[in-house]
Design an enzyme around this catalytic site. Structure first.
Site: not given
Length: 316
Positions: A131, A200, A228
């Site tokens: 990302e 988020c 993750s």
């Protein structure tokens, strides 16, 4: 033999977020529309179980676009890609579908808007994370500077302290990010932040549920993958919130039984890319050793849904 009692607290919300759900659907719909193989640049989401299941259906996971043939569709992962990647796909006349999470795309748009206004951008994120690479790759080299810690803020070299903005990776720890933002504002008083928090909703909600559970439990299991970011942050949040033992497990087989020996209460949550069936597997495994009582700890209700791209809603 009588099993010892175990109070199990189950975080809600947990597991799949809307962006992950959409990305997986995109791969499944692409396979139905174009048949196998469909290529996917990087893991569609950070979960081995999900990736392996899609691989069985005919998805081929590759690291770079160079590893894909021109005549098969390619999907870009939920984490987002640098601008050069779709440009390269277009130059090769490839069919491609962008599965970037809309909340990551929002950060990309934000960064571009600041750039057009003549601002240099500081990104709070993890070096090398897909990302972060994707967001920094939206703009020319040097236009986005990365900071990972409060200490990095003191060392960052900017072009003009009066023309700065910041964005963040969407999967970070809220508390860690707050400290870095405070350091940025102290060092660069004119820095412009996002209109709305970049982290988020799903990351925030999962962290808040863990904080609510932590005082009630002796140990916490976070179901998720080691690569993750949001899953690893959940382990850190649990520890900081007072949980004496927190472990990241991909599957029930990874539970460290010696570490949780003698406990009477345990919390379970799952990162945003971990499917619910893996949570069920962990609970079922605990039931083989303990007399389990389950209590759900709900701190938020999620009803967010993101549409898949139009290209997949149209017939082949």
């Amino acid at each position: 033999m009588t099993k010892p009692p175990l109070a199990l607290y189950l975080a809600a919300p947990r597991g799949f977020c809307a962006g992950v759900d959409r990305a997986i659907k995109i791969v499944e719909m692409a396979l139905r529309k174009w048949g196998a193989p469909v290529y996917v640049r990087h893991e569609i989401v950070h979960n081995k179980f999900v990736v392996d299941r899609l691989r069985e259906q005919g998805a081929v996971f590759v690291e770079e676009l160079e590893d894909c043939p021109d005549d098969r569709p390619v999907i870009f992962s939920a984490h987002g890609v640098p601008k050069a990647v779709p440009a390269q796909a277009q130059a090769r006349n490839m069919i491609y579908v962008d599965a970037t999470c809309p909340l990551v795309s929002k950060v990309h748009i934000e960064a571009e808007r600041h750039h057009e206004a003549g601002l240099q951008i500081i990104m709070i994120g993890h070096s090398g994370h897909p990302e972060t690479v994707g967001t920094m790759g939206q703009l020319p080299p040097g236009e986005v500077l990365l900071v990972e810690t409060v200490e990095d803020v003191a060392k960052v070299e900017v072009r003009d302290p009066s023309k700065l903005a910041f964005v963040t990776q969407t999967t970070l720890s809220i508390d860690d990010t707050a400290g870095i933002v405070a350091a940025l504002r102290a060092q660069f008083p004119q820095i412009i932040g996002p209109h709305k928090e970049d982290i988020c909703y799903a990351t925030t909600n999962r962290q808040e549920a863990v904080k609510a559970m932590a005082p009630k439990i002796d140990a916490m299991l976070v179901v998720g993958a080691p690569n993750s970011s949001n899953s690893r942050r959940l382990v850190e949040v649990a520890s900081r919130a007072g949980c004496s033992y927190a472990q990241l497990v991909q599957r029930a087989t990874e539970i460290d039984w010696r570490a949780i020996d003698g406990i009477s209460s345990i919390g379970i949550t799952a990162g945003a890319s971990a499917p619910e069936e893996l949570v069920d597997e962990v609970i079922a495994t605990l039931r083989t050793r303990y007399d389990v009582t389950v209590t759900e700890v709900e701190t938020a209700t999620e009803n967010v849904e993101f549409k898949v791209p139009r290209a997949l809603r149209e017939p082949a």
